[in-house]
Design a protein around this motif. Structure first.
Motif, mmCIF file in Angstrom:
data_model
loop_
_atom_site.group_PDB
_atom_site.id
_atom_site.type_symbol
_atom_site.label_atom_id
_atom_site.label_comp_id
_atom_site.label_asym_id
_atom_site.label_seq_id
_atom_site.Cartn_x
_atom_site.Cartn_y
_atom_site.Cartn_z
ATOM 1 N N GLU A 73 0.810 -1.218 0.000
ATOM 2 C CA GLU A 73 0.000 0.000 0.000
ATOM 3 C C GLU A 73 0.846 1.271 0.000
ATOM 4 O O GLU A 73 0.381 2.316 -0.467
ATOM 5 N N GLU A 96 -1.179 3.329 -2.317
ATOM 6 C CA GLU A 96 -1.900 4.563 -2.012
ATOM 7 C C GLU A 96 -0.980 5.776 -1.871
ATOM 8 O O GLU A 96 -1.441 6.911 -1.997
ATOM 9 N N SER A 97 0.289 5.526 -1.590
ATOM 10 C CA SER A 97 1.215 6.652 -1.450
ATOM 11 C C SER A 97 2.622 6.241 -1.866
ATOM 12 O O SER A 97 3.057 5.115 -1.627
ATOM 13 N N ARG A 116 -4.982 5.172 -6.910
ATOM 14 C CA ARG A 116 -5.238 5.583 -5.538
ATOM 15 C C ARG A 116 -4.301 6.707 -5.080
ATOM 16 O O ARG A 116 -4.503 7.285 -3.999
#
Length: 268
Positions: A73, A96-97, A116
């Motif tokens: 993630e 996500e990052s 995302r």
């Protein structure tokens, strides 16, 4: 955000170094192998690998391609920094990052940012001189300072309508960049965004705010400098003409006075 680590001790799984987080997930913190084509495991000891930590693959010179599992993630700051041979990477949609400097000084040819991701951090892809194309999803709202600086092979890029902020020097010295579209969604744009983009011919749609697009600003600056030069040149020419006319008039006056003086000195 990065999961909180439950312990400072590091463990090893083959060539991977890792730490266990409080939620029983794994953060990869290092790699000591020399495999050019690497696949990061999706789990270690039945715990999912959810994060690649800061500097995890820093200066892995032998690394040419890497596959990140869809359990990951977050990719930490400088995770793949200075992997000079890294040409290919698969980033799953689960990410996500991506931290700043994550892929700086790599040899990536193209990259697709997962949907995302909401922010491209500072210098994430800076100095990727082989990077030719990049896909930015509609989820991204901010592009950080120098995100693509010195990507000298990058020719075209489309900034999606979701982006609101473009930082300083984002495309600094992207010497091959020919076209970039700035959407109307952009409300703030930094300084010297396109500085050194010598082949850039189209800046796309200009955003409706007071801080002018740097391309237009630079063009206006050149025009203003040319106008100032022309004005100064005209003033100099006018001064020269006035001086010449003054000297000529003075000479004529002197010529007109000379006959009178001679007649006074030599009366008949």
């Amino acid at each position: 955000t990065m999961p909180v680590k439950v312990m400072a001790d590091s463990y090893h799984y083959f060539e991977f170094e890792f730490e266990v987080n409080t939620d029983n997930t794994i953060t990869i913190t290092g790699y000591s192998g020399s495999d050019p084509n690497l696949e990061i495991p999706a789990e270690i000891n039945r715990m999912p690998v959810t994060s690649i930590g800061e500097d995890a693959f820093l200066c892995c010179e032998s690394l040419e391609s890497i596959v990140i599992p869809d359990s990951v993630e977050t990719i930490g700051p400088s995770a793949f920094r200075e992997c000079h041979s890294l040409e290919s990477i698969t980033i799953p949609d689960s990410v996500e990052s991506i931290g700043p400097y994550a892929f700086i000084f790599t040899a990536l040819h193209n990259i697709t940012i997962p949907e995302r991701i909401t922010s491209i951090e500072d210098s994430t892809f800076a100095y990727c001189s082989s990077l030719e194309s990049i896909t930015i999803p509609e989820s991204v709202t901010s592009i950080g300072d120098r995100a693509f600086a010195y990507c000298s092979s990058l020719k075209n890029i489309t900034i999606p309508n979701s982006v609101e902020h473009i930082g300083d020097e984002v495309f600094y010295h992207c010497e091959s960049l020919e076209n970039v579209v700035i959407p109307e969604s952009v409300t703030s744009i930094g300084d010297r965004v396109f500085y050194g983009c010598t082949y850039l011919t189209s800046e796309g749609t200009l955003p409706p705010f007071n801080h002018q697009n740097p391309i237009v600003r630079d063009k206006k600056l050149v025009i203003e400098l040319i106008l100032v030069f022309v004005i100064i040149l005209c003033i100099i020419l006018c001064v020269i003409l006035i001086i010449r006319k003054y000297k000529k008039a003075k000479k004529n006056d002197a010529s007109n006075k000379n006959p009178d003086e001679k007649s006074e000195r030599n009366p008949k």
